[in-house]
Write a protein that holds these residues in place. Structure first.
Motif, PDB file in Angstrom:
ATOM      1  N   ARG A  13       0.823  -1.209   0.000  1.00 21.72           N
ATOM      2  CA  ARG A  13       0.000   0.000   0.000  1.00 21.72           C
ATOM      3  C   ARG A  13       0.861   1.265   0.000  1.00 21.72           C
ATOM      4  NH1 ARG A  13      -5.277   0.619   2.267  1.00 21.72           N
ATOM      5  NH2 ARG A  13      -5.049  -1.419   3.246  1.00 21.72           N
ATOM      6  N   GLU A  14       1.894   1.251   0.827  1.00 22.59           N
ATOM      7  CA  GLU A  14       2.717   2.466   0.984  1.00 22.59           C
ATOM      8  C   GLU A  14       3.715   2.673  -0.164  1.00 22.59           C
ATOM      9  OE1 GLU A  14       2.495   2.501   5.866  1.00 22.59           O
ATOM     10  OE2 GLU A  14       4.383   1.992   4.871  1.00 22.59           O
ATOM     11  N   GLN A  15       4.149   1.561  -0.723  1.00 18.56           N
ATOM     12  CA  GLN A  15       5.067   1.599  -1.879  1.00 18.56           C
ATOM     13  C   GLN A  15       6.326   2.440  -1.640  1.00 18.56           C
ATOM     14  OE1 GLN A  15       2.789   2.288  -5.615  1.00 18.56           O
ATOM     15  NE2 GLN A  15       1.051   1.948  -4.255  1.00 18.56           N
ATOM     16  N   GLU A  16       6.857   2.312  -0.466  1.00 22.96           N
ATOM     17  CA  GLU A  16       8.116   3.004  -0.180  1.00 22.96           C
ATOM     18  C   GLU A  16       9.258   2.120  -0.674  1.00 22.96           C
ATOM     19  OE1 GLU A  16       8.368   5.994   0.787  1.00 22.96           O
ATOM     20  OE2 GLU A  16       6.250   6.291   1.290  1.00 22.96           O
TER      21      GLU A  16
END
Lengths: 221, 208
Positions: A13-16
């Motif tokens: 979800r965060e795609q860091e």
């Protein structure tokens, strides 16, 4: 950074980038997460092929033409607006103005005829009440012109009066019905005595009122 | 602006920043030229963004004719509204936002004309697209599934995964936060995964 199976959703979800790298390392030793990550990346890889590309040699000329037309319209707009406004105003008002002018002429000639009757055909005391033949013809001609003018105005005001959309229009409609009834009554009396100056004057006044009312209706936006 | 899948093509942050700065400079110069009404500036704009605008429009509208109409309409809107563009966002972002609105306006008009209930502004059933070099079955399945996404999810998915915009660009285009853009992409991909596995199961269950 240590990533576990429970972190999978959060990382996706965060795609860091650091978390994604850590997830990739975790997936090397976790079959479940490896499968999830592979499916996830597969969607992205296939989506890259959804980009559409085709030749459309006619599109830019079409856009260019539309842009030029739009520029020309924009340049013309103020002039068109003012001319349009003047023309619209003229188109709206010339018939009203023509009717008003006709009314003025009729009223003036009627008044002139009534006040300056050159040849009283009867005794002085009855001259005020009775018209001679010539005067009757002239008054009837004036009435005919009045009726013609009223008919023109009625044609313009017709739809608004037949289907009144506002309370004001309803009032105008009622007033016009009353005036029509008064005209009919006056004309019936004139039929009995067409030489009667008073009745003729009354009829002209009613016509005048009807004309003014119709002008108001036509002028009402 | 497109993110590169090829690691060899990936750039360092400082190089990327420098490129972004140059891009923004070019962007504002182009905006300024367009503001003067110069047709060659619009042509330059078309050369630079036309292909991507067409691709987005086609993915949203489903046929080439409507896509080209939407691109033309977007250019006319840019031309009409260029004086109101004050540079709050990148010029290119502004143009893509206009295109997205044009696509939705066009679809709404078509739906009204067809007198069909306006539900979710789903793309038309048929997808008349130019033939791709590789008509991968998974790509076709994915296209069908993307068409079933809700508009917000579809927009974010197309802009990020297909057109390669960053989340900050998408956020500016759609008027949402970057976090929302990331979340929508996640939700979109989750739903796509489910839809793809469902369609895979139904294909397998069909008698050969």
């Amino acid at each position: 950074m240590k990533i576990e199976c429970k972190d999978l959703e959060r990382v996706l979800r965060e795609q860091e980038p650091p978390s994604l790298e850590a997830l990739a390392r975790h997936a090397e030793s976790c079959a479940g997460c490896a499968r999830e990550l592979r499916l996830w990346n597969e969607i992205s890889a296939v989506a890259g092929h959804m980009r559409k590309s085709w030749d459309s040699p006619g599109l830019w000329p079409r856009i260019q033409q539309a842009l030029v037309a739009q520029s020309q319209d924009a340049a013309r707009a103020p002039r068109i607006w003012s001319l349009g406004w003047l023309w619209g105003g003229f188109a709206r008002n010339w018939q009203v103005a023509a009717a008003a002018l006709a009314l003025l002429v009729i009223t003036a000639s009627g008044a002139w005829m009534l006040l300056h009757n050159p040849e009283p055909a009867v005794e002085p005391d009855t001259a005020k009440r009775l018209l001679n033949k010539q005067a009757v013809r002239e008054v009837e001609a004036a009435e005919a012109a009045y009726i013609k003018s009223i008919e023109k105005l009625s044609a313009l005001a017709g739809p608004r009066i037949e289907h009144p959309a506002t309370p004001l229009m309803v009032s105008y409609r009622e007033k016009l019905l009353l005036l029509d009834a008064a005209i009919a009554e006056c004309r019936a009396n004139i039929e009995q005595n067409r030489w009667n100056a008073h009745l003729r004057q009354e009829l002209l006044e009613i016509y005048q009122q009807k004309q003014r009312t119709l002008q108001d209706v036509v002028g009402e936006e | 602006m497109r993110r590169s899948d090829d690691p060899a093509k990936q750039v360092t942050p400082s190089a990327a920043n420098a490129r972004t700065a140059v891009g923004l400079e070019e962007d504002s110069a182009l905006a300024e030229a367009c503001r003067t009404g110069s047709l060659s500036a619009y042509e330059q704009l078309y050369q630079k963004h036309g292909a991507r605008l067409k691709s987005i429009a086609l993915n949203l509208l489903g046929n080439v004719h409507d896509a080209e109409d939407a691109v033309q309409e977007a250019f006319l809107k840019v031309h009409r509204g260029i004086r109101s563009f004050k540079g709050q966002s990148a010029f290119s972002t502004w143009i893509y936002r206009i295109l997205l609105n044009s696509c939705y306006d066009l679809r709404r008009k078509k739906q009204r004309r067809q007198e069909t209930p306006e539900q979710d502004l789903e793309p038309q059933g048929t997808f008349e697209a130019p033939a791709a070099a590789t008509d991968h079955p998974l790509r076709l399945a994915l296209e069908a599934c993307v068409a079933r996404l809700s508009p917000h999810y579809r927009n974010v998915f197309l802009l990020f995964e297909v057109e390669g915009f960053s989340h900050s660009e998408i956020a500016a285009m759609l008027g949402i936060s970057e976090a929302s853009s990331k979340n929508m992409l996640y939700q979109a991909k989750r739903k796509l995964r489910r839809l793809l596995s469902e369609s895979e199961k139904s294909v397998k269950s069909e008698p050969s």
